[in-house]
Scaffold this active site. Sequence first.
Site, PDB file in Angstrom:
ATOM      1  N   HIS A  66      -3.003   6.415   4.688  1.00  0.00           N
ATOM      2  CA  HIS A  66      -1.880   5.510   4.950  1.00  0.00           C
ATOM      3  C   HIS A  66      -0.538   6.052   4.454  1.00  0.00           C
ATOM      4  O   HIS A  66       0.334   5.303   4.035  1.00  0.00           O
ATOM      5  CB  HIS A  66      -2.145   4.127   4.332  1.00  0.00           C
ATOM      6  CG  HIS A  66      -1.403   3.027   5.046  1.00  0.00           C
ATOM      7  ND1 HIS A  66      -1.412   1.712   4.618  1.00  0.00           N
ATOM      8  CD2 HIS A  66      -0.627   3.046   6.167  1.00  0.00           C
ATOM      9  CE1 HIS A  66      -0.680   0.964   5.419  1.00  0.00           C
ATOM     10  NE2 HIS A  66      -0.193   1.755   6.374  1.00  0.00           N
ATOM     11  N   CYS A  81       0.782  -1.241   0.000  1.00  0.00           N
ATOM     12  CA  CYS A  81       0.000   0.000   0.000  1.00  0.00           C
ATOM     13  C   CYS A  81       0.813   1.290   0.000  1.00  0.00           C
ATOM     14  O   CYS A  81       0.718   2.100  -0.923  1.00  0.00           O
ATOM     15  CB  CYS A  81      -0.923   0.018   1.209  1.00  0.00           C
ATOM     16  SG  CYS A  81      -2.048  -1.366   1.320  1.00  0.00           S
TER      17      CYS A  81
END
Length: 590
Positions: free
Chosen positions: A148, A87
């Site tokens: 994130h 990610c």
Amino acid sequence: MGRLEHACLSFRSWLAVTAAAFLLGVRPSACSDLTGSRPNILLLMADDLGIADIGCYGNATIRTPNIDRLAARGIRLTQHIAAASVCTPSRAAFLTGRYPIRSGMVSSNGYRVLQWTAASGGFPTNETTFAKILQDKGYATGLIGKWHLGLNCESSDDHCHHPLHHGFDHFYGMPFSLMGDCAQWDMSEKRAGLERKLNLCFHIVAFAALTLTAGKLTRLLSISWTPVIGSTMVAILLLTTSYFVSPLIVHADCFLMRNHSITEQPMHFQRTTSRFLKEVSSFVRRNKQRPFLLFVSFLHVHTPLVTTEKFLGASLHGLYGDNVEEMDWMVGRVLDSLDTEGLTNRTLVYFTSDHGGSLESQLGNKQYGGWNGIYRGGKGMGGWEGGIRVPGIVCWPGVLPAGRVIQEPTSLMDVFPTVVQLAGGQVPQDRVIDGRDLLPLLLGKAQHSDHEFLLHYCENLLHAVRWHQRDRGAVWKVHYVTPRFHPDGAGACYGKMVCPCSGDKVIHHEPPLLFDLSRDPSEAHALTPATEPLFYEVMERVAQAVKEHRRTLSLVPLQLDGSDNSWKPWLQPCCGPFPLCWCDQESDSQ
């Protein structure tokens, strides 16, 4: 047909083209040149979605009618590549158009994504996102969903890595990532490891306390009771922390923010889907009179696969299939927001995933990760196709051709120069931009992608390179390093949620593995000098490209290394007195 009739039709055609051009901000004399046309930009990104999980990429059993309809009305990219198979680095590359190693959004020690919201690592302040450039060009910019990419640097509210510090006017979502720990799921990204470490420390300190106590009581040690009491209290603290580690993680990482304010800590996930959709509708409605960039970053389909009751049991593929079908429904609702406001024909829509589906998400005999189809490997597995080849759908009704399929190599990094130039902005000249403008390819003005080489990193290590040899129509893939797969044949790595990039759990290939993806997209049959006459020529050309690429790299701090990727209590965002981090400021909005 008479001349008058013909003239009227010609005039009506001219009027229609002029009206369309006016709506899009394009001069009628330059309708084919869309640079600076300033459409709305809607970017949709799934989390951990396998390329073969949706119908238009070959899935016949999971229902994804909304994504399939988007593909039918637009262009489908079949060789669309993420810059990383996990990610944090992939998303950093997406937003900047640059390999994550250039911004330092990688590690060298095995922690491949940000581990805590309260870590000091994150998006460097000197990086430029496409959101920042479009913001400067007068666009309303919003991010709804997952971030994130870090939050704070030195205090719990400096917000140096926050989306609002990187070009977004509005943020509503999760600053971290949906993890198994957030739902206290059996499959945990860090709870089990923390419990092991805390229990080990407890046993060491408890043994020391017992030894000191025994020595004191038997008069073998002439010490005061202070170290005995101190070590005993530390042991009790470690045992207590170990017992409460799960709820501590939930409060530390699993919360919702609106701009700079925490609105829900911890999150109530059964309400999150409806709130995200309401936020999308509100953003579109507020900004319909001006061009906008909206990045909808889904929490779906990352484990723990939080799914509302309406979709539970709806699919043929268990909880994972349910979650994919719910995400597709969400895509449909987001597109409905454009229709409701009459913005569909004025909006470029892009759909993708941040990387491939996870093969490691398995509990017992149940697989909770995605399907990457014919492609080998998955999330976190270095340069194998299954972890980096993702869906890529681009739709702009009336401008881009419908139903077209492009098989040229493209990258998530290409979104950066594409949307910047559409908005009338300038791609930065003071840094290397690795993405390439997609418009010539999408409009059919270019036969081939501008990417001759694409490099596939795992952390800060180069694992593989693909070379698009245009004159031969070949796409070569060279693997220097690959992860060791478990011998059970399931395609997973040894005892890890995500495969390591280095150490004894990877294989260094000498000579490197070579595949021709144009003939063998599954990477099933490695070529050798005996089976491929061009073997050494390909190796030499790729090695030269790697050498040229490395000359363009600069030394930058690695944001995911060491203490920058560790929990720091003074950076912990908290909507109450720490550690009592609890609030629900939106309990009335369902």
